[in-house]
Design a protein around this motif. Structure first.
Motif, short mmCIF file in Angstrom:
data_model
loop_
_atom_site.label_atom_id
_atom_site.label_comp_id
_atom_site.label_asym_id
_atom_site.label_seq_id
_atom_site.Cartn_x
_atom_site.Cartn_y
_atom_site.Cartn_z
N GLY A 155 0.78 -1.23 0.00
CA GLY A 155 0.00 0.00 0.00
C GLY A 155 0.81 1.28 0.00
N ARG A 156 2.14 1.22 -0.21
CA ARG A 156 2.92 2.47 -0.12
C ARG A 156 4.19 2.35 -0.94
NH1 ARG A 156 6.92 4.47 3.27
NH2 ARG A 156 7.00 2.45 4.31
N VAL A 157 4.57 3.47 -1.57
CA VAL A 157 5.86 3.60 -2.24
C VAL A 157 6.52 4.86 -1.70
CG1 VAL A 157 7.05 4.04 -4.42
CG2 VAL A 157 5.20 2.39 -4.34
N GLU A 158 7.75 4.72 -1.18
CA GLU A 158 8.49 5.86 -0.66
C GLU A 158 9.65 6.15 -1.60
OE1 GLU A 158 10.16 7.45 3.60
OE2 GLU A 158 10.74 5.41 3.00
N VAL A 159 9.68 7.38 -2.13
CA VAL A 159 10.73 7.83 -3.04
C VAL A 159 11.66 8.75 -2.27
CG1 VAL A 159 11.22 9.05 -5.19
CG2 VAL A 159 9.13 7.69 -4.99
N ILE A 160 12.94 8.39 -2.21
CA ILE A 160 13.91 9.16 -1.44
C ILE A 160 14.90 9.80 -2.41
CG2 ILE A 160 15.68 9.08 0.35
CD1 ILE A 160 14.29 6.56 1.42
N CYS A 161 14.98 11.12 -2.36
CA CYS A 161 15.86 11.87 -3.27
C CYS A 161 17.01 12.49 -2.49
CB CYS A 161 15.07 12.97 -4.00
SG CYS A 161 13.80 12.34 -5.09
N CYS A 162 18.12 12.71 -3.18
CA CYS A 162 19.30 13.32 -2.59
C CYS A 162 19.22 14.83 -2.76
CB CYS A 162 20.56 12.77 -3.27
SG CYS A 162 22.09 13.56 -2.71
N SER A 163 19.24 15.56 -1.65
CA SER A 163 19.14 17.02 -1.69
C SER A 163 20.32 17.64 -2.42
CB SER A 163 19.04 17.58 -0.27
OG SER A 163 17.89 17.08 0.39
N GLU A 164 21.53 17.09 -2.21
CA GLU A 164 22.71 17.61 -2.89
C GLU A 164 22.58 17.48 -4.41
OE1 GLU A 164 25.32 19.20 -2.04
OE2 GLU A 164 25.28 19.14 0.16
N ALA A 165 22.05 16.32 -4.87
CA ALA A 165 21.88 16.11 -6.32
C ALA A 165 20.85 17.07 -6.88
CB ALA A 165 21.48 14.66 -6.59
N ILE A 166 19.79 17.34 -6.13
CA ILE A 166 18.77 18.30 -6.57
C ILE A 166 19.39 19.69 -6.70
CG2 ILE A 166 16.64 19.48 -5.90
CD1 ILE A 166 15.71 16.87 -4.63
N ALA A 167 20.18 20.07 -5.66
CA ALA A 167 20.84 21.38 -5.69
C ALA A 167 21.80 21.49 -6.88
CB ALA A 167 21.58 21.61 -4.38
N THR A 168 22.57 20.43 -7.16
CA THR A 168 23.50 20.44 -8.28
C THR A 168 22.76 20.60 -9.60
OG1 THR A 168 25.04 19.03 -7.07
CG2 THR A 168 25.30 19.14 -9.47
N ALA A 169 21.64 19.90 -9.76
CA ALA A 169 20.86 19.99 -11.00
C ALA A 169 20.31 21.39 -11.21
CB ALA A 169 19.72 18.98 -10.98
N LEU A 170 20.04 22.10 -10.11
CA LEU A 170 19.49 23.46 -10.21
C LEU A 170 20.58 24.53 -10.16
CD1 LEU A 170 16.39 23.06 -7.85
CD2 LEU A 170 16.40 23.15 -10.35
N GLY A 171 21.82 24.12 -9.94
CA GLY A 171 22.91 25.09 -9.90
C GLY A 171 22.93 25.94 -8.65
N VAL A 172 22.43 25.38 -7.52
CA VAL A 172 22.44 26.10 -6.24
C VAL A 172 23.11 25.21 -5.21
CG1 VAL A 172 20.39 27.46 -6.81
CG2 VAL A 172 20.12 25.24 -5.70
N SER A 173 22.96 25.54 -3.93
CA SER A 173 23.58 24.75 -2.86
C SER A 173 22.55 24.46 -1.77
CB SER A 173 24.78 25.50 -2.26
OG SER A 173 24.37 26.75 -1.73
#
Length: 557
Positions: free
Chosen positions: A410-428
């Motif tokens: 009954g559940r799917v948990e998606v875990i993302c890396c904050s550092e990778a998100i920041a790198t993709a957006l060009g921020v920190s």
């Protein structure tokens, strides 16, 4: 002794329409000279016909001329004995076309004469001389065309604008283009939104819903244009025009232009790469789609799920592959229990949930604790839109910020890396903050036909693709209803023609009365999971009330 009358028709032509508005123009001068020649031959029985055959503004390189067509029709009908022209090239400048005309004249026993060149087609010498003259006329026409082409190529090589309808965003000024800033802003918006959406079809729909139309303009010849919604054809043409980069294209060559650019080269190149990538109809080598979540997915016991596949034979005899993510112990048959998830639906769910992060940049900044300078927020919004579109296309590199997916009952948990998100957006990332961002989604497994499907809590399948058989059934219902409403066919006869029972036809025709909202959802593949053609044609399956239809057939909001 009375001579038989020889009926003479005069044909005149002028390549351009310049001066034709005058009281006495070139066509009148040609006709007057031919009339005088006919009068000089009155002793031989020549008589001028009253019908006028004048082609003003038509090239001699083609036979597609209205007056010439009328002339040939009258010749074929036997109404004309001699065709007179001022010069041979008035009739045609093409040797091949002229040969066809002479053949037509001869079949109708008509002859041809040029009054200024003392030529006619009644003798072999006359035909030889005419062919020689026409060869030179055709040569002159081809040389002139070559000179024009060479001049055009040389001018474009120098960066000149050589006429035609100016692209949106510019107005012509001499041999160059000047930017219309209001229109140029719209051009830049179109390029930016295409990069964000990745689809010309979606871009067309967005512009239409926002009320954006092509600006009204007037061409150099005074013809109005614009003021209409952008079509896909217009958008494709705009996105492919290299002139927006300040360059001039001529055939397969691109030259620096004398006009300013509206779109920078980097943006233009990215758009061309995306258009090429999404081009339909090109030949492609078939290859297996990679399992995007391989090595990153675990079950509720934190055991890895293995990417695997199975094949089944469809009713048409074709082999259909099905991909799955299966618990390691179940895959290796060390246990009879474990998790087995359909790969396509799970990948679509994960990619869609990550995409929703980027749909709301401000919420993403707060949730991932990103450190964004104030002057970067405008750029951040565009970058988020691009990444959301890439996630929904399930591009492997776009999932680089995914760290882990955990599935359980009954559940799917998606875990993302904050550092990778920041790198993709060009921020920190702000120092001392959590390094991951988790998204939870309620799901369940259900069977649709022979396949297991993953369904979100709302009842919508993550990979919302149209059910072709269901779409065809709805279209069939509308076609049958159109025939019935015309009154020329009743249910019994229509059922006999279609080789189905009247009861089944009646149940199918009910689908023509589905609400517009339900119909649009079916065409887009966004109906509630489990809604199939078999289910909709069951007795009493479709309620006539549109509100109740939405409650039964659409995902929960």
């Amino acid at each position: 002794m009375n001579r038989a009358k020889i009926r003479c028709a005069i044909y005149t032509r002028k390549s351009s329409d310049e001066g034709l508005e005058q009281d006495f123009n070139s066509l009148d001068a040609q006709r007057e000279a031919c009339s005088a020649y006919i009068r000089s031959q009155a002793a031989l029985g020549w008589v001028e016909l009253a019908e006028r055959y004048d082609d003003g503004g038509f090239s001699g390189g083609t036979l597609d001329r209205p007056a010439l067509k009328r002339l040939l029709a009258d010749v074929a009908a036997g109404h004309i004995d001699i065709i007179l022209v001022y010069k041979v090239d008035r009739l045609s400048r093409s040797l091949f076309d002229f040969a066809k005309l002479v053949e037509t004249f001869e079949k109708a026993e008509a002859s041809f004469a040029s009054i200024t060149q003392a030529l006619n087609t009644t003798s072999s010498m006359g035909r030889l001389t005419l062919n020689m003259l026409l060869s030179f006329a055709q040569f002159e026409r081809e040389i002139t065309a070559e000179r024009i082409r060479d001049k055009l190529a040389a001018s474009k090589a120098k960066g000149m604008w050589m006429g035609g309808v100016s692209p949106l965003g510019y107005r012509p000024e001499g041999r160059s283009l000047v930017v219309i800033e209001e229109h140029a802003a719209l051009v830049r918006h179109v390029f930016a939104r295409y990069l964000a959406l990745g689809s010309v079809r979606q871009l067309e729909s967005e512009l239409k819903h926002s009320g954006t139309v092509a600006p009204k303009r007037v061409t150099g010849s005074g013809k109005p244009m614009g003021g209409v919604p952008f079509t896909r054809g217009m958008l494709y043409l705009m996105l492919r025009r290299v002139v927006y980069t300040g360059r001039i294209a001529h055939r397969d060559k691109i030259h620096p232009g004398n006009h300013p650019a509206i779109v920078d080269n980097e943006t233009f190149d990215r758009v061309q790469a995306m258009l090429t990538e999404h081009r339909q109809g090109q030949s492609r080598t078939r290859k297996e789609r990679p399992s995007l979540l391989a090595g990153k997915i675990i079950d509720q016991e934190r055991q890895p799920l293995i990417a695997t596949h199975a094949t089944k034979t469809a009713s048409n005899g074709k082999t259909v592959p099905y991909r799955y993510y299966v618990s390691e112990k179940l895959h290796h048959k060390r246990s009879d229990s474990g998790t087995r998830m359909p790969a396509r639906d799970l990948e679509a769910l994960v990619a869609g949930r990550i995409a929703t992060l980027f749909d709301d940049p401000l919420e993403l900044v707060a949730g991932a604790r990103l450190d964004v300078p104030a002057d970067r927020y405008a750029d951040l919004q565009q970058r988020c839109a691009e990444l959301a579109a890439r996630q929904r296309r399930r591009q492997a590199d776009a999932l680089s910020m995914l760290r882990q997916v955990q599935v359980s009952d009954g559940r799917v948990e998606v875990i993302c890396c904050s550092e990778a998100i920041a790198t993709a957006l060009g921020v920190s990332v702000q120092p001392g903050q959590p390094t991951t961002l988790a998204i939870n989604t309620a799901v369940r497994l259900t069977r649709t036909g022979r396949a297991m499907r993953l369904v979100e809590g709302s009842g919508l399948a993550p990979s919302a693709t149209p059910d072709i058989s269901l779409v065809r059934l709805v279209m069939l219902a509308r076609r049958w209803w159109q025939e019935l409403r015309q009154g020329t066919m009743d249910i019994t006869r229509l059922a006999e023609r279609e080789k189905v029972s009247a009861t089944y036809l009646t149940r199918v025709v009910r689908l023509a009365f589905l609400s517009p909202e339900v119909t649009e959802a079916i065409l887009a593949g966004k109906q509630r999971a489990g809604v199939t053609g078999k289910m909709l044609t069951a007795s009493g399956a479709v309620d006539p009330c549109w509100t109740k239809q939405a409650g039964a057939l659409l995902p929960l909001t």
